[in-house]
Design a protein around this motif. Structure first.
Motif, PDB file in Angstrom:
ATOM      1  N   HIS A  65      -8.540  32.642  34.245  1.00  7.26           N
ATOM      2  CA  HIS A  65      -8.901  34.041  33.988  1.00  7.26           C
ATOM      3  C   HIS A  65     -10.284  34.212  33.361  1.00  7.26           C
ATOM      4  O   HIS A  65     -10.873  35.288  33.470  1.00  7.26           O
ATOM      5  CB  HIS A  65      -7.838  34.713  33.099  1.00  7.26           C
ATOM      6  CG  HIS A  65      -7.650  34.055  31.772  1.00  7.26           C
ATOM      7  ND1 HIS A  65      -6.785  32.992  31.580  1.00  7.26           N
ATOM      8  CD2 HIS A  65      -8.208  34.297  30.550  1.00  7.26           C
ATOM      9  CE1 HIS A  65      -6.805  32.631  30.309  1.00  7.26           C
ATOM     10  NE2 HIS A  65      -7.664  33.400  29.668  1.00  7.26           N
ATOM     11  N   VAL A  66     -10.821  33.168  32.735  1.00  9.82           N
ATOM     12  CA  VAL A  66     -12.132  33.301  32.082  1.00  9.82           C
ATOM     13  C   VAL A  66     -13.275  33.368  33.107  1.00  9.82           C
ATOM     14  O   VAL A  66     -14.037  34.348  33.123  1.00  9.82           O
ATOM     15  CB  VAL A  66     -12.366  32.178  31.047  1.00  9.82           C
ATOM     16  CG1 VAL A  66     -13.791  32.236  30.502  1.00  9.82           C
ATOM     17  CG2 VAL A  66     -11.363  32.318  29.902  1.00  9.82           C
ATOM     18  N   PRO A  67     -13.436  32.380  34.002  1.00 11.31           N
ATOM     19  CA  PRO A  67     -14.517  32.509  34.992  1.00 11.31           C
ATOM     20  C   PRO A  67     -14.304  33.677  35.952  1.00 11.31           C
ATOM     21  O   PRO A  67     -15.283  34.293  36.398  1.00 11.31           O
ATOM     22  CB  PRO A  67     -14.495  31.166  35.725  1.00 11.31           C
ATOM     23  CG  PRO A  67     -13.138  30.607  35.481  1.00 11.31           C
ATOM     24  CD  PRO A  67     -12.755  31.082  34.116  1.00 11.31           C
ATOM     25  N   MET A  68     -13.048  34.005  36.237  1.00 11.48           N
ATOM     26  CA  MET A  68     -12.804  35.130  37.141  1.00 11.48           C
ATOM     27  C   MET A  68     -13.252  36.441  36.507  1.00 11.48           C
ATOM     28  O   MET A  68     -13.805  37.317  37.194  1.00 11.48           O
ATOM     29  CB  MET A  68     -11.328  35.191  37.516  1.00 11.48           C
ATOM     30  CG  MET A  68     -10.878  34.092  38.473  1.00 11.48           C
ATOM     31  SD  MET A  68     -11.599  34.242  40.140  1.00 11.48           S
ATOM     32  CE  MET A  68     -10.664  35.635  40.788  1.00 11.48           C
ATOM     33  N   SER A  69     -13.057  36.588  35.211  1.00  9.55           N
ATOM     34  CA  SER A  69     -13.493  37.819  34.545  1.00  9.55           C
ATOM     35  C   SER A  69     -15.017  37.891  34.464  1.00  9.55           C
ATOM     36  O   SER A  69     -15.606  38.968  34.579  1.00  9.55           O
ATOM     37  CB  SER A  69     -12.878  37.918  33.142  1.00  9.55           C
ATOM     38  OG  SER A  69     -13.376  36.903  32.291  1.00  9.55           O
ATOM     39  N   ILE A  70     -15.647  36.735  34.286  1.00  6.83           N
ATOM     40  CA  ILE A  70     -17.116  36.700  34.260  1.00  6.83           C
ATOM     41  C   ILE A  70     -17.671  36.984  35.656  1.00  6.83           C
ATOM     42  O   ILE A  70     -18.650  37.730  35.810  1.00  6.83           O
ATOM     43  CB  ILE A  70     -17.613  35.338  33.742  1.00  6.83           C
ATOM     44  CG1 ILE A  70     -17.224  35.148  32.267  1.00  6.83           C
ATOM     45  CG2 ILE A  70     -19.139  35.219  33.903  1.00  6.83           C
ATOM     46  CD1 ILE A  70     -17.574  33.780  31.699  1.00  6.83           C
ATOM     47  N   MET A  71     -17.044  36.432  36.670  1.00  9.55           N
ATOM     48  CA  MET A  71     -17.502  36.663  38.041  1.00  9.55           C
ATOM     49  C   MET A  71     -17.375  38.137  38.416  1.00  9.55           C
ATOM     50  O   MET A  71     -18.236  38.701  39.100  1.00  9.55           O
ATOM     51  CB  MET A  71     -16.720  35.791  39.024  1.00  9.55           C
ATOM     52  CG  MET A  71     -17.277  35.812  40.440  1.00  9.55           C
ATOM     53  SD  MET A  71     -16.409  34.720  41.597  1.00  9.55           S
ATOM     54  CE  MET A  71     -16.914  33.096  41.013  1.00  9.55           C
ATOM     55  N   TYR A  72     -16.297  38.776  37.972  1.00 19.21           N
ATOM     56  CA  TYR A  72     -16.135  40.215  38.189  1.00 19.21           C
ATOM     57  C   TYR A  72     -17.344  40.963  37.629  1.00 19.21           C
ATOM     58  O   TYR A  72     -17.916  41.836  38.283  1.00 19.21           O
ATOM     59  CB  TYR A  72     -14.855  40.683  37.501  1.00 19.21           C
ATOM     60  CG  TYR A  72     -14.591  42.183  37.571  1.00 19.21           C
ATOM     61  CD1 TYR A  72     -13.538  42.685  38.322  1.00 19.21           C
ATOM     62  CD2 TYR A  72     -15.374  43.095  36.861  1.00 19.21           C
ATOM     63  CE1 TYR A  72     -13.277  44.054  38.376  1.00 19.21           C
ATOM     64  CE2 TYR A  72     -15.139  44.450  36.905  1.00 19.21           C
ATOM     65  CZ  TYR A  72     -14.080  44.934  37.666  1.00 19.21           C
ATOM     66  OH  TYR A  72     -13.838  46.289  37.715  1.00 19.21           O
ATOM     67  N   GLN A  73     -17.724  40.620  36.406  1.00 21.46           N
ATOM     68  CA  GLN A  73     -18.829  41.298  35.736  1.00 21.46           C
ATOM     69  C   GLN A  73     -20.168  41.026  36.410  1.00 21.46           C
ATOM     70  O   GLN A  73     -21.005  41.921  36.571  1.00 21.46           O
ATOM     71  CB  GLN A  73     -18.908  40.845  34.275  1.00 21.46           C
ATOM     72  CG  GLN A  73     -19.975  41.539  33.454  1.00 21.46           C
ATOM     73  CD  GLN A  73     -19.720  43.027  33.336  1.00 21.46           C
ATOM     74  OE1 GLN A  73     -18.580  43.455  33.157  1.00 21.46           O
ATOM     75  NE2 GLN A  73     -20.769  43.836  33.441  1.00 21.46           N
ATOM     76  N   GLU A  74     -20.369  39.794  36.841  1.00 22.40           N
ATOM     77  CA  GLU A  74     -21.673  39.388  37.359  1.00 22.40           C
ATOM     78  C   GLU A  74     -21.926  39.836  38.798  1.00 22.40           C
ATOM     79  O   GLU A  74     -23.045  40.234  39.134  1.00 22.40           O
ATOM     80  CB  GLU A  74     -21.805  37.865  37.259  1.00 22.40           C
ATOM     81  CG  GLU A  74     -21.897  37.350  35.836  1.00 22.40           C
ATOM     82  CD  GLU A  74     -23.138  37.865  35.113  1.00 22.40           C
ATOM     83  OE1 GLU A  74     -24.224  37.331  35.362  1.00 22.40           O
ATOM     84  OE2 GLU A  74     -23.013  38.813  34.324  1.00 22.40           O
ATOM     85  N   SER A  75     -20.927  39.747  39.654  1.00 18.65           N
ATOM     86  CA  SER A  75     -21.178  40.013  41.076  1.00 18.65           C
ATOM     87  C   SER A  75     -20.145  40.900  41.751  1.00 18.65           C
ATOM     88  O   SER A  75     -20.312  41.241  42.926  1.00 18.65           O
ATOM     89  CB  SER A  75     -21.242  38.682  41.846  1.00 18.65           C
ATOM     90  OG  SER A  75     -19.942  38.096  41.911  1.00 18.65           O
ATOM     91  N   SER A  76     -19.074  41.251  41.036  1.00 19.96           N
ATOM     92  CA  SER A  76     -17.955  41.983  41.648  1.00 19.96           C
ATOM     93  C   SER A  76     -17.420  41.235  42.864  1.00 19.96           C
ATOM     94  O   SER A  76     -16.987  41.828  43.842  1.00 19.96           O
ATOM     95  CB  SER A  76     -18.373  43.406  42.038  1.00 19.96           C
ATOM     96  OG  SER A  76     -18.743  44.152  40.901  1.00 19.96           O
ATOM     97  N   PHE A  77     -17.521  39.895  42.815  1.00 22.64           N
ATOM     98  CA  PHE A  77     -17.017  39.001  43.867  1.00 22.64           C
ATOM     99  C   PHE A  77     -17.744  39.187  45.198  1.00 22.64           C
ATOM    100  O   PHE A  77     -17.166  38.999  46.271  1.00 22.64           O
ATOM    101  CB  PHE A  77     -15.506  39.187  44.050  1.00 22.64           C
ATOM    102  CG  PHE A  77     -14.722  38.936  42.794  1.00 22.64           C
ATOM    103  CD1 PHE A  77     -14.507  37.638  42.338  1.00 22.64           C
ATOM    104  CD2 PHE A  77     -14.216  39.984  42.050  1.00 22.64           C
ATOM    105  CE1 PHE A  77     -13.804  37.396  41.166  1.00 22.64           C
ATOM    106  CE2 PHE A  77     -13.506  39.744  40.882  1.00 22.64           C
ATOM    107  CZ  PHE A  77     -13.302  38.457  40.440  1.00 22.64           C
ATOM    108  N   LYS A  78     -19.029  39.517  45.112  1.00 22.94           N
ATOM    109  CA  LYS A  78     -19.853  39.632  46.322  1.00 22.94           C
ATOM    110  C   LYS A  78     -20.599  38.321  46.542  1.00 22.94           C
ATOM    111  O   LYS A  78     -21.307  37.852  45.654  1.00 22.94           O
ATOM    112  CB  LYS A  78     -20.842  40.792  46.192  1.00 22.94           C
ATOM    113  CG  LYS A  78     -20.154  42.142  46.105  1.00 22.94           C
ATOM    114  CD  LYS A  78     -21.148  43.255  45.814  1.00 22.94           C
ATOM    115  CE  LYS A  78     -20.441  44.587  45.650  1.00 22.94           C
ATOM    116  NZ  LYS A  78     -21.387  45.657  45.247  1.00 22.94           N
TER     117      LYS A  78
END
Length: 214
Positions: A65-78
């Motif tokens: 959940h930690v890298p996934m939450s950061i990835m959400y913030q950084e790129s919105s999974f794009k």
């Protein structure tokens, strides 16, 4: 010799075609998940992402959940996300991007090069989810070693991710109230993701064959 398919043979053909189609589509699509606010929905839509995230956890000891939450913030999974462009001459003429950040993880080129060198992963691509997730596992694990931040602390991990290890140790984030607010948002999302994942991880961990006949 003409023979009708038995029921078992028919099931095997259907399963085989489904597997091939899933692998092909998974390799071809780079579109973000439809509902990025729920980690169960993300991994249900993109099963290979769950397997990648699980591999990252086993390799780096970093909770999913930690890298996934950061990835959400950084790129919105794009997959091909970039920061906004910089402009000059009264803001009229575009002149490159404000930084070299790119891809799912928004890793900057120098840090990405460090990752490739230290992990001997020279073919890694920032637009590849598997490589991006492994990079984030590496970064979070290294943050734990360099600055003593828990791998489970999404708020402080994000501050390191944004400011770099040196910047964080110098306290460069202390005069950025907006950044500290973003880090708190990342942490809140990480906690939600962790709670959500507890409700679906067992189901996600089941093999495709079991799911087919369950």
């Amino acid at each position: 010799m003409n023979k009708k398919f038995t029921k078992k043979q028919h099931i095997f053909v259907v399963v085989f075609i489904t597997m091939v189609s899933t692998l092909f589509l998974g390799a071809c699509t780079t579109t973000p998940p439809q509902n990025i606010s729920n980690i169960c929905d993300i991994f249900t839509e993109k099963r290979d992402w769950f397997e990648t995230a699980t591999d990252m956890r086993e390799k780096w000891g970093v909770p999913i959940h930690v890298p996934m939450s950061i990835m959400y913030q950084e790129s919105s999974f794009k997959a091909k996300a970039r920061p906004p462009k910089d402009y000059f001459f009264f803001g009229l003429i575009p002149w490159g991007h404000v930084s070299s950040a790119y891809g799912y993880s928004q890793a900057k080129t120098p840090t990405w090069d460090d990752y490739k060198r230290e992990t001997d992963n020279s073919w890694a691509e920032r637009s590849d989810f598997s490589d991006a997730m492994d990079f984030m596992g590496w970064f979070i694990s290294k943050t734990n070693k360099v600055n003593g931040v828990s791998k489970w602390n999404a708020e402080l991990q994000y501050l390191n991710y944004h400011e770099g290890w040196g910047g964080y140790s110098r306290g460069s984030h202390n005069n950025k109230a907006w950044l500290k607010d973003v880090a708190k948002t990342v942490n809140a999302r990480a906690l939600r993701y962790a709670t959500q994942l507890k409700t679906c991880e067992e189901e996600l961990s089941k093999g495709w064959f079991w799911r087919l006949f369950s």
